[in-house]
Motif scaffolding. Structure first.
Motif, PDB file in Angstrom:
ATOM      1  N   TYR A 136       3.171  -5.610   6.279  1.00 23.46           N
ATOM      2  CA  TYR A 136       1.920  -4.397   6.299  1.00 23.46           C
ATOM      3  C   TYR A 136       0.700  -5.480   6.282  1.00 23.46           C
ATOM      4  N   GLY A 137      -0.130  -5.090   7.268  1.00 26.42           N
ATOM      5  CA  GLY A 137      -1.356  -5.957   7.556  1.00 26.42           C
ATOM      6  C   GLY A 137      -2.416  -5.440   6.454  1.00 26.42           C
ATOM      7  N   ASN A 138      -2.263  -4.082   5.729  1.00 25.19           N
ATOM      8  CA  ASN A 138      -3.319  -3.849   5.040  1.00 25.19           C
ATOM      9  C   ASN A 138      -2.872  -3.587   3.536  1.00 25.19           C
ATOM     10  N   ARG A 198      -1.408   1.241   3.128  1.00 26.47           N
ATOM     11  CA  ARG A 198      -1.950   2.378   3.650  1.00 26.47           C
ATOM     12  C   ARG A 198      -1.297   2.731   5.119  1.00 26.47           C
ATOM     13  N   ALA A 199      -0.566   3.686   5.194  1.00 25.65           N
ATOM     14  CA  ALA A 199       0.379   3.811   6.360  1.00 25.65           C
ATOM     15  C   ALA A 199      -0.537   4.407   7.526  1.00 25.65           C
ATOM     16  N   GLY A 204      -2.502   7.776   6.853  1.00 24.39           N
ATOM     17  CA  GLY A 204      -3.607   7.558   5.832  1.00 24.39           C
ATOM     18  C   GLY A 204      -3.331   7.720   4.662  1.00 24.39           C
ATOM     19  N   ARG A 205      -1.995   7.731   4.039  1.00 25.92           N
ATOM     20  CA  ARG A 205      -1.690   7.957   2.767  1.00 25.92           C
ATOM     21  C   ARG A 205      -1.287   6.518   2.161  1.00 25.92           C
ATOM     22  N   PHE A 206      -1.252   6.319   1.092  1.00 28.11           N
ATOM     23  CA  PHE A 206      -0.970   4.873   0.497  1.00 28.11           C
ATOM     24  C   PHE A 206       0.441   5.163  -0.134  1.00 28.11           C
ATOM     25  N   HIS A 207       1.243   3.814   0.218  1.00 27.66           N
ATOM     26  CA  HIS A 207       2.860   4.201  -0.147  1.00 27.66           C
ATOM     27  C   HIS A 207       3.109   2.812  -0.815  1.00 27.66           C
ATOM     28  N   ARG A 208       4.039   2.939  -1.727  1.00 30.69           N
ATOM     29  CA  ARG A 208       4.152   1.635  -2.680  1.00 30.69           C
ATOM     30  C   ARG A 208       5.031   0.632  -1.577  1.00 30.69           C
ATOM     31  N   CYS A 209       4.824  -0.622  -1.739  1.00 29.88           N
ATOM     32  CA  CYS A 209       5.342  -1.631  -0.926  1.00 29.88           C
ATOM     33  C   CYS A 209       6.944  -1.671  -1.693  1.00 29.88           C
ATOM     34  N   GLU A 210       8.115  -1.585  -0.614  1.00 30.54           N
ATOM     35  CA  GLU A 210       9.158  -1.810  -1.037  1.00 30.54           C
ATOM     36  C   GLU A 210       9.980  -3.021  -0.212  1.00 30.54           C
TER      37      GLU A 210
END
Length: 155
Positions: free
Chosen positions: A134-136, A145-146, A149-155
């Protein structure tokens, strides 16, 4: 956080063990120097007959007196050898116990440091993976940030 507490507890335990070990060493040293200081005095003789010399006696009485005196001296020397052997055994036991406890503490500290280093390495690899994927990616929140526009935890 838990790793820091674990390392802190291990460090405190190691310090407490060292603080406890230092006075016992100095006490043993003081006892050794005291033994050397009084070594010029003859040891007291147990069960010594009421008269020191058997010269005044004759015949069987003199032989009995000398035999009793010699037996008492042999018994005292035997008693002193046993005391010295017990003292050496106690000192050896204390040394072994101190070595085992020290090895356990040092082993625990080394294991904690190695485990902490392994966790840090895994965390770095995970962050590198998330940044590549993920670049951001935000390291502080461990999220990205998907496209919605929401933030998701990196898995």
């Amino acid at each position: 956080m838990v790793a820091r507490l674990r390392r802190c507890a291990l460090a405190i335990g190691a310090f407490a063990w060292l603080a406890d070990a230092v006075p016992s060493v100095s006490v043993a040293h003081a006892q050794d120097s005291q033994d050397r200081r009084w070594s010029h005095r003859p040891p007291p003789r147990p069960m010594e007959p009421s008269f020191d010399r058997c010269d005044r006696l004759h015949g069987r009485d003199r032989a009995r007196c000398e035999g009793r005196r010699d037996r008492d001296r042999r018994a005292w020397r035997h008693h002193e050898r046993e005391r010295e052997r017990d003292r050496r055994n106690d000192a050896r036991t204390e040394g072994v116990v101190a070595g085992v406890v020290g090895a356990a503490i040092i082993g625990g500290v080394i294991a904690a440091v190695a485990k902490d280093g392994k966790k840090k390495k895994e965390l770095r690899e995970r962050r590198r993976h998330c940044i590549d994927r993920y670049g951001n990616y935000d390291e502080r929140t461990d999220s990205y940030r998907a496209s919605d526009g929401r933030f998701h935890r990196c898995e």
